[in-house]
Design a protein around this motif. Structure first.
Motif, PDB file in Angstrom:
ATOM      1  N   ILE A   1       0.837  -1.202   0.000  1.00 57.02           N
ATOM      2  CA  ILE A   1       0.000   0.000   0.000  1.00 57.02           C
ATOM      3  C   ILE A   1       0.871   1.252   0.000  1.00 57.02           C
ATOM      4  O   ILE A   1       0.559   2.248  -0.675  1.00 57.02           O
ATOM      5  CB  ILE A   1      -0.963  -0.024   1.203  1.00 57.02           C
ATOM      6  N   ASP A   2       1.985   1.217   0.742  1.00 61.20           N
ATOM      7  CA  ASP A   2       2.915   2.351   0.714  1.00 61.20           C
ATOM      8  C   ASP A   2       3.423   2.593  -0.709  1.00 61.20           C
ATOM      9  O   ASP A   2       3.494   3.744  -1.172  1.00 61.20           O
ATOM     10  CB  ASP A   2       4.104   2.081   1.638  1.00 61.20           C
ATOM     11  N   ALA A   3       3.787   1.516  -1.400  1.00 57.62           N
ATOM     12  CA  ALA A   3       4.322   1.644  -2.757  1.00 57.62           C
ATOM     13  C   ALA A   3       3.258   2.135  -3.730  1.00 57.62           C
ATOM     14  O   ALA A   3       3.534   2.954  -4.613  1.00 57.62           O
ATOM     15  CB  ALA A   3       4.880   0.296  -3.220  1.00 57.62           C
ATOM     16  N   LEU A   4       2.016   1.671  -3.572  1.00 59.14           N
ATOM     17  CA  LEU A   4       0.926   2.114  -4.452  1.00 59.14           C
ATOM     18  C   LEU A   4       0.586   3.583  -4.202  1.00 59.14           C
ATOM     19  O   LEU A   4       0.367   4.350  -5.143  1.00 59.14           O
ATOM     20  CB  LEU A   4      -0.312   1.240  -4.228  1.00 59.14           C
ATOM     21  N   ALA A   5       0.520   3.977  -2.942  1.00 55.20           N
ATOM     22  CA  ALA A   5       0.167   5.351  -2.605  1.00 55.20           C
ATOM     23  C   ALA A   5       1.257   6.330  -3.027  1.00 55.20           C
ATOM     24  O   ALA A   5       0.971   7.508  -3.286  1.00 55.20           O
ATOM     25  CB  ALA A   5      -0.097   5.476  -1.109  1.00 55.20           C
TER      26      ALA A   5
ATOM     27  N   PHE B   1      -0.350   7.648 -10.095  1.00 54.71           N
ATOM     28  CA  PHE B   1      -1.050   6.871 -11.125  1.00 54.71           C
ATOM     29  C   PHE B   1      -1.830   5.726 -10.502  1.00 54.71           C
ATOM     30  O   PHE B   1      -3.018   5.533 -10.780  1.00 54.71           O
ATOM     31  CB  PHE B   1      -0.048   6.329 -12.146  1.00 54.71           C
ATOM     32  N   PHE B   2      -1.172   4.936  -9.652  1.00 55.46           N
ATOM     33  CA  PHE B   2      -1.836   3.781  -9.057  1.00 55.46           C
ATOM     34  C   PHE B   2      -2.941   4.216  -8.108  1.00 55.46           C
ATOM     35  O   PHE B   2      -4.022   3.614  -8.087  1.00 55.46           O
ATOM     36  CB  PHE B   2      -0.821   2.912  -8.319  1.00 55.46           C
TER      37      PHE B   2
ATOM     38  N   ALA C   1      -4.735   6.936  -8.230  1.00 59.50           N
ATOM     39  CA  ALA C   1      -5.862   7.438  -9.014  1.00 59.50           C
ATOM     40  C   ALA C   1      -6.628   6.295  -9.678  1.00 59.50           C
ATOM     41  O   ALA C   1      -7.863   6.290  -9.697  1.00 59.50           O
ATOM     42  CB  ALA C   1      -5.360   8.422 -10.069  1.00 59.50           C
ATOM     43  N   GLN C   2      -5.904   5.345 -10.251  1.00 58.01           N
ATOM     44  CA  GLN C   2      -6.547   4.219 -10.916  1.00 58.01           C
ATOM     45  C   GLN C   2      -7.371   3.393  -9.930  1.00 58.01           C
ATOM     46  O   GLN C   2      -8.540   3.082 -10.195  1.00 58.01           O
ATOM     47  CB  GLN C   2      -5.486   3.332 -11.575  1.00 58.01           C
ATOM     48  N   LEU C   3      -6.792   3.044  -8.809  1.00 55.36           N
ATOM     49  CA  LEU C   3      -7.483   2.196  -7.847  1.00 55.36           C
ATOM     50  C   LEU C   3      -8.656   2.917  -7.190  1.00 55.36           C
ATOM     51  O   LEU C   3      -9.748   2.351  -7.044  1.00 55.36           O
ATOM     52  CB  LEU C   3      -6.500   1.716  -6.777  1.00 55.36           C
ATOM     53  N   LEU C   4      -8.458   4.175  -6.809  1.00 59.12           N
ATOM     54  CA  LEU C   4      -9.552   4.936  -6.208  1.00 59.12           C
ATOM     55  C   LEU C   4     -10.659   5.204  -7.214  1.00 59.12           C
ATOM     56  O   LEU C   4     -11.806   5.445  -6.842  1.00 59.12           O
ATOM     57  CB  LEU C   4      -9.028   6.247  -5.623  1.00 59.12           C
ATOM     58  N   GLY C   5     -10.325   5.141  -8.524  1.00 59.88           N
ATOM     59  CA  GLY C   5     -11.329   5.303  -9.578  1.00 59.88           C
ATOM     60  C   GLY C   5     -11.979   4.004 -10.004  1.00 59.88           C
ATOM     61  O   GLY C   5     -12.767   3.981 -10.945  1.00 59.88           O
ATOM     62  N   GLY C   6     -11.647   2.900  -9.322  1.00 59.38           N
ATOM     63  CA  GLY C   6     -12.294   1.629  -9.614  1.00 59.38           C
ATOM     64  C   GLY C   6     -11.649   0.821 -10.717  1.00 59.38           C
ATOM     65  O   GLY C   6     -12.266  -0.113 -11.233  1.00 59.38           O
ATOM     66  N   ARG C   7     -10.397   1.126 -11.077  1.00 63.16           N
ATOM     67  CA  ARG C   7      -9.712   0.403 -12.156  1.00 63.16           C
ATOM     68  C   ARG C   7      -8.525  -0.376 -11.595  1.00 63.16           C
ATOM     69  O   ARG C   7      -7.910   0.045 -10.616  1.00 63.16           O
ATOM     70  CB  ARG C   7      -9.262   1.373 -13.242  1.00 63.16           C
ATOM     71  N   MET C   8      -8.220  -1.492 -12.243  1.00 67.98           N
ATOM     72  CA  MET C   8      -7.119  -2.344 -11.814  1.00 67.98           C
ATOM     73  C   MET C   8      -6.040  -2.353 -12.897  1.00 67.98           C
ATOM     74  O   MET C   8      -6.157  -3.078 -13.888  1.00 67.98           O
ATOM     75  CB  MET C   8      -7.613  -3.768 -11.564  1.00 67.98           C
ATOM     76  N   PRO C   9      -4.997  -1.534 -12.763  1.00 66.30           N
ATOM     77  CA  PRO C   9      -3.958  -1.479 -13.793  1.00 66.30           C
ATOM     78  C   PRO C   9      -3.110  -2.746 -13.799  1.00 66.30           C
ATOM     79  O   PRO C   9      -2.801  -3.297 -12.727  1.00 66.30           O
ATOM     80  CB  PRO C   9      -3.120  -0.266 -13.388  1.00 66.30           C
ATOM     81  N   PRO C  10      -2.726  -3.245 -14.983  1.00 66.59           N
ATOM     82  CA  PRO C  10      -1.904  -4.467 -15.042  1.00 66.59           C
ATOM     83  C   PRO C  10      -0.585  -4.335 -14.300  1.00 66.59           C
ATOM     84  O   PRO C  10      -0.066  -5.320 -13.776  1.00 66.59           O
ATOM     85  CB  PRO C  10      -1.679  -4.660 -16.551  1.00 66.59           C
TER      86      PRO C  10
ATOM     87  N   ILE D   1       0.039  -3.300 -11.533  1.00 64.92           N
ATOM     88  CA  ILE D   1      -0.060  -3.439 -10.079  1.00 64.92           C
ATOM     89  C   ILE D   1       0.710  -4.660  -9.590  1.00 64.92           C
ATOM     90  O   ILE D   1       1.274  -4.657  -8.494  1.00 64.92           O
ATOM     91  CB  ILE D   1      -1.543  -3.499  -9.634  1.00 64.92           C
ATOM     92  N   GLU D   2       0.781  -5.698 -10.417  1.00 63.05           N
ATOM     93  CA  GLU D   2       1.522  -6.891 -10.018  1.00 63.05           C
ATOM     94  C   GLU D   2       3.003  -6.587  -9.851  1.00 63.05           C
ATOM     95  O   GLU D   2       3.666  -7.155  -8.985  1.00 63.05           O
ATOM     96  CB  GLU D   2       1.328  -8.007 -11.041  1.00 63.05           C
ATOM     97  N   ASP D   3       3.511  -5.682 -10.696  1.00 60.99           N
ATOM     98  CA  ASP D   3       4.923  -5.304 -10.571  1.00 60.99           C
ATOM     99  C   ASP D   3       5.192  -4.634  -9.225  1.00 60.99           C
ATOM    100  O   ASP D   3       6.256  -4.835  -8.624  1.00 60.99           O
ATOM    101  CB  ASP D   3       5.322  -4.371 -11.715  1.00 60.99           C
ATOM    102  N   VAL D   4       4.235  -3.831  -8.776  1.00 57.19           N
ATOM    103  CA  VAL D   4       4.397  -3.153  -7.485  1.00 57.19           C
ATOM    104  C   VAL D   4       4.446  -4.176  -6.357  1.00 57.19           C
ATOM    105  O   VAL D   4       5.298  -4.092  -5.459  1.00 57.19           O
ATOM    106  CB  VAL D   4       3.249  -2.152  -7.254  1.00 57.19           C
ATOM    107  N   PHE D   5       3.553  -5.155  -6.390  1.00 62.53           N
ATOM    108  CA  PHE D   5       3.563  -6.185  -5.347  1.00 62.53           C
ATOM    109  C   PHE D   5       4.852  -7.000  -5.411  1.00 62.53           C
ATOM    110  O   PHE D   5       5.403  -7.384  -4.373  1.00 62.53           O
ATOM    111  CB  PHE D   5       2.346  -7.100  -5.504  1.00 62.53           C
ATOM    112  N   THR D   6       5.338  -7.244  -6.625  1.00 64.33           N
ATOM    113  CA  THR D   6       6.572  -8.015  -6.765  1.00 64.33           C
ATOM    114  C   THR D   6       7.758  -7.289  -6.138  1.00 64.33           C
ATOM    115  O   THR D   6       8.622  -7.903  -5.495  1.00 64.33           O
ATOM    116  CB  THR D   6       6.864  -8.301  -8.248  1.00 64.33           C
ATOM    117  N   THR D   7       7.794  -5.969  -6.306  1.00 63.45           N
ATOM    118  CA  THR D   7       8.922  -5.193  -5.765  1.00 63.45           C
ATOM    119  C   THR D   7       8.977  -5.235  -4.240  1.00 63.45           C
ATOM    120  O   THR D   7      10.041  -5.012  -3.659  1.00 63.45           O
ATOM    121  CB  THR D   7       8.846  -3.728  -6.224  1.00 63.45           C
ATOM    122  N   VAL D   8       7.850  -5.508  -3.605  1.00 61.41           N
ATOM    123  CA  VAL D   8       7.845  -5.577  -2.135  1.00 61.41           C
ATOM    124  C   VAL D   8       7.834  -7.027  -1.656  1.00 61.41           C
ATOM    125  O   VAL D   8       7.547  -7.301  -0.485  1.00 61.41           O
ATOM    126  CB  VAL D   8       6.645  -4.800  -1.547  1.00 61.41           C
TER     127      VAL D   8
END
Length: 290
Positions: free
Chosen positions: A104-108, A112-113, A115-124, A126-133
Motif C-alpha cells: 500500500i505504501d508503494a501504491l500510494a 497513477f496507481f 488514481a486508478q485504484l480509487l477510480g475503480g480500475r485495476m492497472p496491469p 499493479i503486479e509489478d508493485v507487489f513483486t517489488t515488495v
C-alpha cells in the motif's frame, strides 16, 4: 474401463437448480481481463481437463447454489446428482500485514496507481508493485488449498472447477475481489490509500502557522465570484471510460440473498440509464467539449 476401480464413477445427471448462479459465458473462454485469466490459469495448472470441462458445464447450467467470499476463504455449495449439495472450500494464503503495508505504501507513493485504484480500475502494472515488495497479488497454485465433500478422488473435481469459473466472472465485474483473496477487503485497501494520499498532500503543502480562514460573513458579497479566471477551464461530457464504476467500487449488496445476481441486474440497469442519458443529451451527434 474397469468398473471396480475405486475412482470410477458411472455417468449421472445433476439435479437441476432453480435459482443457481449461471455463468454469463455460455461458450468459449472464461475470464475477460488479465486478473481473471490469471485466476483460471491457477485452476488449469492442476490438470484434469475432463473434470474442468464438466466444471464449465456445471457453471453454465447454474449448478452452483451460492458462493461466499471472505478474506482468504471461499466457500460454496454445488448441486450434483445426489440430493445433498456438495460443500466446496478454497483457501488462499493471505499476505502478511507487513507485506500489505509495504504494498500500500508503494501504491500510494505513485499518483497513477492511487488514481486508478480509487477510480475503480485495476492497472496491469499493479503486479509489478507487489513483486517489488516481495509479494504477489494474484495467488499461485502453491497458495491454494481446495476441498470438496463429493466422493471424487480428483482435486480439483468438477464442483471445485465450477466455482472457480464463476469466480473468474465475479472478478471480471469487480477486480477488487482479488484483494479479498489475499486477506484485505476493498474498503480496507481504499481507506489506507486515501489516508496515505491525504498525508502526502498535507506534507507537501503545509499551511502557514498563523494562517486563519476568512470569516464567512465577510465574504458573502463576492462568495460566488471566481478567485481565478475560468477561461482555460473546459468540461468534456463523454461516456465513462469505466462502466458503472460506482457499482464496482461499492460491490455486491449485503442485503440480498443473491448479491451477485442483484449486482448484475443493477449493472445492466445503470448501463441502460447511461446510454439513454447520453442519447438525450447529444442525440445522434458526438459529445462536444464545452
Amino acid at each position: 474401463m474397469n468398473r471396480d476401480y475405486w475412482g470410477y464413477f458411472p455417468p449421472s445427471r445433476p439435479i437441476p437448480v432453480e435459482d443457481g448462479i449461471k455463468a454469463r459465458t455460455q461458450r468459449g473462454r472464461f475470464g475477460e481481463h488479465w486478473w481473471s485469466q490469471r485466476w483460471i490459469g491457477v485452476l488449469e495448472s492442476f490438470g484434469n481437463s475432463k473434470r474442468l470441462g464438466r466444471g464449465r458445464t456445471y457453471a453454465r447450467k447454474g449448478q452452483v447454489m451460492n458462493i461466499d467470499l471472505q478474506p482468504g476463504l471461499i466457500t460454496a455449495r454445488v448441486q450434483g446428482s445426489r440430493r445433498t449439495p456438495y460443500s466446496v472450500r478454497i483457501e488462499i494464503a493471505p499476505l502478511s500485514d507487513a507485506q500489505w503495508e509495504r504494498a500500500i505504501d508503494a501504491l500510494a507513493a505513485q499518483a497513477f496507481f492511487a488514481a486508478q485504484l480509487l477510480g475503480g480500475r485495476m492497472p496491469p502494472e499493479i503486479e509489478d508493485v507487489f513483486t517489488t515488495v516481495g509479494a504477489s497479488l494474484l495467488p499461485t497454485s502453491a497458495d491454494v488449498e481446495m476441498s470438496c465433500s463429493c466422493p471424487d478422488w480428483a482435486n480439483p473435481c468438477k464442483h471445485i472447477a465450477a466455482v472457480y469459473y464463476l469466480l473468474a466472472e465475479a472478478f471480471d465485474r469487480d477486480p477488487f475481489h482479488t484483494f479479498t483473496l489475499r486477506g484485505r477487503t476493498r474498503d480496507q485497501v481504499m481507506e489506507a490509500l486515501r489516508e496515505r494520499r491525504v498525508a502526502a498532500t498535507s506534507a507537501a503543502q503545509p499551511l502557514a502557522p498563523d494562517e486563519k480562514p476568512e470569516p464567512l460573513e465577510e465574504t458573502l458579497s463576492d462568495f460566488w465570484t471566481p478567485r481565478e479566471s475560468l477561461g482555460d477551464f473546459h468540461v468534456a461530457i463523454t461516456p465513462p471510460t469505466v462502466e458503472t464504476v460506482l457499482l464496482k467500487r461499492l460491490g455486491a449488496p449485503t442485503f440480498s440473498e443473491r448479491p451477485e445476481a442483484y449486482l448484475a441486474s443493477l449493472t445492466l440497469a445503470y448501463g441502460f440509464v447511461t446510454d439513454r442519458a447520453l442519447a438525450l443529451a447529444f442525440g445522434a451527434s458526438q459529445p462536444e467539449e464545452t
